[in-house]
Structure formats: C-alpha cells, structure tokens
Scaffold this motif. Structure first.
Motif, short mmCIF file in Angstrom:
data_model
loop_
_atom_site.label_atom_id
_atom_site.label_comp_id
_atom_site.label_asym_id
_atom_site.label_seq_id
_atom_site.Cartn_x
_atom_site.Cartn_y
_atom_site.Cartn_z
N ARG A 113 178.49 2.14 32.29
CA ARG A 113 178.22 3.56 32.05
C ARG A 113 177.07 4.11 32.90
NH1 ARG A 113 178.25 2.57 25.72
NH2 ARG A 113 180.46 2.22 25.46
N ARG A 114 176.53 3.31 33.82
CA ARG A 114 175.42 3.74 34.69
C ARG A 114 174.25 4.30 33.89
NH1 ARG A 114 179.08 6.66 39.27
NH2 ARG A 114 179.83 4.77 40.24
N GLN A 115 173.82 3.57 32.90
CA GLN A 115 172.74 4.04 32.04
C GLN A 115 171.41 3.40 32.43
OE1 GLN A 115 174.91 2.82 28.43
NE2 GLN A 115 174.22 4.79 27.60
N ARG A 116 170.36 4.22 32.46
CA ARG A 116 169.01 3.70 32.52
C ARG A 116 168.70 3.08 31.15
NH1 ARG A 116 167.59 8.84 32.77
NH2 ARG A 116 165.76 8.37 31.52
N ILE A 117 167.60 2.37 31.04
CA ILE A 117 167.23 1.74 29.77
C ILE A 117 167.08 2.80 28.67
CG2 ILE A 117 165.43 0.41 28.58
CD1 ILE A 117 167.26 -1.22 30.49
N PHE A 118 166.42 3.91 28.97
CA PHE A 118 166.22 4.93 27.95
C PHE A 118 167.48 5.74 27.68
CE2 PHE A 118 161.91 3.68 28.49
CZ PHE A 118 161.28 3.97 27.28
N ASN A 119 168.45 5.74 28.60
CA ASN A 119 169.76 6.31 28.28
C ASN A 119 170.45 5.44 27.24
OD1 ASN A 119 170.08 7.29 31.63
ND2 ASN A 119 170.27 8.73 29.94
N ARG A 120 170.32 4.14 27.39
CA ARG A 120 170.90 3.23 26.40
C ARG A 120 170.25 3.43 25.04
NH1 ARG A 120 171.90 -2.70 29.09
NH2 ARG A 120 172.97 -1.96 30.94
N ALA A 121 168.91 3.52 25.04
CA ALA A 121 168.18 3.68 23.78
C ALA A 121 168.55 4.98 23.07
CB ALA A 121 166.67 3.63 24.04
N SER A 122 168.90 5.99 23.84
CA SER A 122 169.22 7.31 23.26
C SER A 122 170.72 7.55 23.12
CB SER A 122 168.61 8.41 24.12
OG SER A 122 169.20 8.41 25.42
N ASP A 123 171.54 6.58 23.50
CA ASP A 123 173.00 6.73 23.46
C ASP A 123 173.47 7.97 24.23
OD1 ASP A 123 173.48 4.41 21.98
OD2 ASP A 123 173.18 5.45 20.08
N THR A 124 172.93 8.12 25.44
CA THR A 124 173.34 9.23 26.31
C THR A 124 173.84 8.67 27.64
OG1 THR A 124 171.10 9.49 27.21
CG2 THR A 124 171.69 10.88 25.31
N ILE A 125 174.63 9.48 28.31
CA ILE A 125 175.09 9.18 29.66
C ILE A 125 174.98 10.44 30.50
CG2 ILE A 125 176.64 7.26 29.11
CD1 ILE A 125 178.95 9.26 29.12
N VAL A 126 175.04 10.28 31.80
CA VAL A 126 175.03 11.43 32.71
C VAL A 126 176.39 11.47 33.38
CG1 VAL A 126 173.90 12.54 34.67
CG2 VAL A 126 172.54 11.20 33.04
N VAL A 127 177.05 12.62 33.26
CA VAL A 127 178.42 12.78 33.75
C VAL A 127 178.52 13.98 34.67
CG1 VAL A 127 179.42 11.72 31.68
CG2 VAL A 127 179.12 14.20 31.77
N LYS A 128 179.59 14.00 35.44
CA LYS A 128 179.91 15.18 36.23
C LYS A 128 180.23 16.31 35.27
CE LYS A 128 179.98 14.11 40.66
NZ LYS A 128 179.18 14.87 41.63
N ASP A 129 179.78 17.50 35.56
CA ASP A 129 179.99 18.64 34.67
C ASP A 129 181.36 19.24 34.93
OD1 ASP A 129 179.72 20.72 32.93
OD2 ASP A 129 178.26 21.82 34.12
N THR A 130 182.28 18.99 34.01
CA THR A 130 183.63 19.54 34.14
C THR A 130 183.83 20.76 33.26
OG1 THR A 130 184.44 18.10 32.38
CG2 THR A 130 184.58 17.27 34.65
#
Length: 168
Positions: free
Chosen positions: A138-155
């Motif tokens: 999911r290409r997550q940084r450590i704090f993305n994992r901790a926050s259950d977020t991801i960065v995606v293309k805006d569709t």
C-alpha cells in the motif's frame, strides 16, 4: 416478492496508489509554501529589532536551534492537519492530484490525519526511511500505517467499500 432480477456482481473498487515521486513533489510544494509563510511571519516579527544593536549580527538568534525546529514542525503539522482533514489533500497534493484517504477509500477522519501529519511534520526522515524498509503493498509510511491511511490518485470517487489497491 421483488420482481427485480439481481444485478451483475460488482467487484470492489480499485484505488490507484500514489507514486512515491508524486508524494515527494507534493511534499516539496507544501514545504515551499509553509517555509515562505514562516519566513514572512518571522521577518514581520523581527522587523522592529533589525534597527537595534544586539552585538554580533551573525551570532545565534532567539529562534535558532530546537525552538526553530519546534515552531517550524508545529506549523507544518497544523498546515497538513487542517488541509487534509477538511479537503482530503494539501495544496501540494491538489497540484499533483493525490489525496489521503482511509484504507477503505473514504475520507480520513481528523484523528487519523493528525497521526499521519505528526510523522510527516516532526519525524519525516525516520517515517519515510522505515516506511521504505518495511514497505507493504500500500506504499505506506510508518505513520500512514499507524493512522490506517493511504495516499491515492484523486479520481473524485469517494466512499468506496472494500477497496482493492493497484500500484501505478
């Protein structure tokens, strides 16, 4: 009894993960914006003192060292938390057409955004390096994992239940 025939089975929506390079350039745009704003604020506050003699003009100033780091990091934290919790994306992410979302593809809540913004504002080198070392699909940084977020293309699509992920 319902006379409607069941519709075709729909597969879960697919989220296109943002590239690391897109994320970097979005961060760079945000960095320039916040640094210019901070420079302007610091210059405005310091202006009255420019004409006073405080000894060595090249010596350490009152905002050097840890104080400068904390002020700057707090400004970045506030910037990212505000924009990503209200718009889903910072100005840099708007330019690059990427956004921060929950793992399901829904807009991330303020708490999740604050967690991932903290890592980005205060601990970015550690956050990114460990994220690359322990990367996942999911290409997550450590704090993305901790926050259950991801960065995606805006569709433009929102509220996507049970999303799958695809790398660009």
């Amino acid at each position: 009894m319902s006379s409607e025939a069941p519709g075709p089975a729909t597969s879960p929506p697919e989220l296109l993960l943002a590239r690391w390079s897109d994320r970097f350039f979005a961060w760079l745009i945000d960095f320039v914006i916040v640094q210019v704003a901070l420079w302007a604020v610091f210059a405005a506050v310091a202006f009255p003192f420019w004409f006073m003699d405080f000894g060595d003009p090249f010596g350490p100033g009152p905002f050097d060292g840890p104080i400068s780091y904390v002020i700057t990091s707090a400004a970045f934290f506030a910037y990212w938390t505000f924009f990503e919790s209200t718009k889903g994306q910072s100005i840099g992410k708007m330019v690059l057409k990427i956004r921060t979302v929950s793992l399901s593809g829904r807009p991330a809540d303020t708490q999740s955004v604050a967690i991932q913004s903290f890592g980005k504002a205060f601990l970015l080198p550690i956050d990114v390096v460990l994220g690359w070392i322990f990367t996942n699909d999911r290409r997550q940084r450590i704090f993305n994992r901790a926050s259950d977020t991801i960065v995606v293309k805006d569709t433009g699509a929102q509220d996507q239940p049970q999303a799958t992920y695809r790398k660009d």
